[in-house]
Scaffold this motif. Structure first.
Motif, PDB file in Angstrom:
ATOM      1  N   LYS A 114       0.813  -1.206   0.000  1.00  0.00           N
ATOM      2  CA  LYS A 114       0.000   0.000   0.000  1.00  0.00           C
ATOM      3  C   LYS A 114       0.858   1.273   0.000  1.00  0.00           C
ATOM      4  CE  LYS A 114      -3.528  -2.533   2.561  1.00  0.00           C
ATOM      5  NZ  LYS A 114      -4.214  -2.704   3.855  1.00  0.00           N
ATOM      6  N   GLN A 115       0.526   2.177  -0.911  1.00  0.00           N
ATOM      7  CA  GLN A 115       1.174   3.483  -0.976  1.00  0.00           C
ATOM      8  C   GLN A 115       0.104   4.549  -1.168  1.00  0.00           C
ATOM      9  OE1 GLN A 115       4.454   3.797  -3.704  1.00  0.00           O
ATOM     10  NE2 GLN A 115       5.279   1.792  -3.176  1.00  0.00           N
ATOM     11  N   LEU A 116       0.312   5.685  -0.522  1.00  0.00           N
ATOM     12  CA  LEU A 116      -0.686   6.751  -0.550  1.00  0.00           C
ATOM     13  C   LEU A 116       0.003   8.093  -0.623  1.00  0.00           C
ATOM     14  CD1 LEU A 116      -3.790   7.553  -0.017  1.00  0.00           C
ATOM     15  CD2 LEU A 116      -3.067   7.827   2.362  1.00  0.00           C
ATOM     16  N   SER A 117      -0.531   8.983  -1.443  1.00  0.00           N
ATOM     17  CA  SER A 117      -0.075  10.378  -1.509  1.00  0.00           C
ATOM     18  C   SER A 117      -1.303  11.272  -1.374  1.00  0.00           C
ATOM     19  CB  SER A 117       0.630  10.675  -2.833  1.00  0.00           C
ATOM     20  OG  SER A 117       1.785   9.877  -2.987  1.00  0.00           O
ATOM     21  N   ALA A 118      -1.182  12.308  -0.542  1.00  0.00           N
ATOM     22  CA  ALA A 118      -2.325  13.191  -0.334  1.00  0.00           C
ATOM     23  C   ALA A 118      -1.852  14.522   0.219  1.00  0.00           C
ATOM     24  CB  ALA A 118      -3.340  12.560   0.618  1.00  0.00           C
ATOM     25  N   SER A 119      -2.699  15.532   0.086  1.00  0.00           N
ATOM     26  CA  SER A 119      -2.455  16.846   0.651  1.00  0.00           C
ATOM     27  C   SER A 119      -3.272  16.985   1.933  1.00  0.00           C
ATOM     28  CB  SER A 119      -2.868  17.932  -0.350  1.00  0.00           C
ATOM     29  OG  SER A 119      -2.746  19.223   0.230  1.00  0.00           O
ATOM     30  N   PHE A 120      -2.640  17.517   2.971  1.00  0.00           N
ATOM     31  CA  PHE A 120      -3.282  17.648   4.271  1.00  0.00           C
ATOM     32  C   PHE A 120      -3.271  19.100   4.736  1.00  0.00           C
ATOM     33  CE2 PHE A 120      -1.959  13.298   3.958  1.00  0.00           C
ATOM     34  CZ  PHE A 120      -2.932  12.566   4.614  1.00  0.00           C
ATOM     35  N   ASN A 121      -4.147  19.408   5.678  1.00  0.00           N
ATOM     36  CA  ASN A 121      -4.192  20.753   6.236  1.00  0.00           C
ATOM     37  C   ASN A 121      -3.090  20.925   7.290  1.00  0.00           C
ATOM     38  OD1 ASN A 121      -5.137  19.554   8.630  1.00  0.00           O
ATOM     39  ND2 ASN A 121      -7.290  19.953   8.126  1.00  0.00           N
ATOM     40  N   HIS A 122      -3.160  22.035   8.019  1.00  0.00           N
ATOM     41  CA  HIS A 122      -2.088  22.394   8.951  1.00  0.00           C
ATOM     42  C   HIS A 122      -1.904  21.382  10.081  1.00  0.00           C
ATOM     43  CE1 HIS A 122      -5.774  23.852  10.863  1.00  0.00           C
ATOM     44  NE2 HIS A 122      -5.124  23.769  12.006  1.00  0.00           N
ATOM     45  N   LYS A 123      -2.893  20.529  10.318  1.00  0.00           N
ATOM     46  CA  LYS A 123      -2.773  19.560  11.404  1.00  0.00           C
ATOM     47  C   LYS A 123      -1.677  18.530  11.135  1.00  0.00           C
ATOM     48  CE  LYS A 123      -7.543  20.010  13.002  1.00  0.00           C
ATOM     49  NZ  LYS A 123      -8.824  19.312  13.285  1.00  0.00           N
ATOM     50  N   ALA A 124      -1.223  18.425   9.893  1.00  0.00           N
ATOM     51  CA  ALA A 124      -0.175  17.458   9.560  1.00  0.00           C
ATOM     52  C   ALA A 124       1.197  18.112   9.467  1.00  0.00           C
ATOM     53  CB  ALA A 124      -0.501  16.777   8.237  1.00  0.00           C
ATOM     54  N   ILE A 125       1.297  19.361   9.854  1.00  0.00           N
ATOM     55  CA  ILE A 125       2.560  20.081   9.630  1.00  0.00           C
ATOM     56  C   ILE A 125       3.694  19.535  10.490  1.00  0.00           C
ATOM     57  CG2 ILE A 125       2.326  21.924  11.364  1.00  0.00           C
ATOM     58  CD1 ILE A 125       3.149  23.850   8.996  1.00  0.00           C
ATOM     59  N   ASN A 126       3.364  18.909  11.630  1.00  0.00           N
ATOM     60  CA  ASN A 126       4.412  18.359  12.491  1.00  0.00           C
ATOM     61  C   ASN A 126       4.825  16.944  12.103  1.00  0.00           C
ATOM     62  OD1 ASN A 126       4.690  20.634  14.177  1.00  0.00           O
ATOM     63  ND2 ASN A 126       2.892  20.025  15.370  1.00  0.00           N
ATOM     64  N   ALA A 127       4.152  16.359  11.123  1.00  0.00           N
ATOM     65  CA  ALA A 127       4.561  15.039  10.647  1.00  0.00           C
ATOM     66  C   ALA A 127       5.916  15.145   9.968  1.00  0.00           C
ATOM     67  CB  ALA A 127       3.518  14.491   9.678  1.00  0.00           C
TER      68      ALA A 127
END
Length: 208
Positions: A114-127
């Motif tokens: 499984k592979q995934l690419s996506a755009s996230f909001n600011h809640k993912a900025i610390n990932a």
């Protein structure tokens, strides 16, 4: 020699040794900007391997280049219906037991489906790349799936109202704790005296 990864993010180099780590980020479709841009559920046959072989520097033999025992994923080989082999040479590894463990981890990683690419909001900025996240996305039957963050990019985003903001583009790949399991009594193979490379041909023992 550590079966790990290194990443550059937020102005720092980070090194991750080859061990499963607990997820530190929890993400779902609720944090996505729209829908994933890419999702792969299965790996093509030409991208898979089920057998790994290679060399290491044997400290017991004055660091001569030696072949470590071939690592075979028997269930995967049965599923593939044939041997799909490649080489993994480990010039910085000095123990055949360590080489076997590294080869097993590499073999399991190569079969990540499984592979995934996506755009996230600011809640993912610390990932951060190299860390583990749990991903939930019912549209792809992902329910708390443990995934490795492979890539992190800061990006400008625009919501449905036309407002601009900052988002994060993330690439994920499947990661599983059992890939790192090792049972010395059942998995570790003995290194034979015939496994030293060299001679007139300098060939690997399996090629003779």
């Amino acid at each position: 020699a550590m079966a790990g990864r290194w990443t550059w993010a937020a102005g720092k180099w980070r090194f991750y040794a080859g061990a499963f780590r607990a997820p530190v980020t929890v993400l779902s479709g609720a944090e996505m900007n729209g829908v994933p841009s890419r999702y792969r559920r299965f790996t093509g046959q030409y991208d898979r391997i089920n057998t790994l072989r290679g060399s290491f520097r044997d400290a017991r033999q004055n660091y001569e280049v030696s072949a470590y025992p071939t690592i075979v994923d028997a269930p995967a080989k049965t599923a593939d219906g044939e041997t799909l082999a490649t080489d993994l040479n480990l010039p910085m590894t000095t123990s055949h037991t360590m080489a076997q463990r590294i080869a097993k981890i590499a073999l399991k990683r190569s079969r990540a489906q499984k592979q995934l690419s996506a755009s996230f909001n600011h809640k993912a900025i610390n990932a951060l790349p190299g860390e583990i996240a749990t991903m939930t996305y019912p549209g792809f039957n992902l329910d708390g799936e443990t995934m490795l963050i492979e890539k992190w990019d800061l990006a400008a985003i625009q919501d449905n109202a036309g407002n601009l903001g900052l988002g994060v583009n993330l690439d994920f790949i499947e990661e599983r704790a059992e890939w790192y399991d090792w049972d010395e009594s059942t998995e570790e193979q003995v290194l034979g005296t015939s496994d030293t490379l060299g001679g007139a041909a300098g060939a690997y023992p399996w090629a003779k």
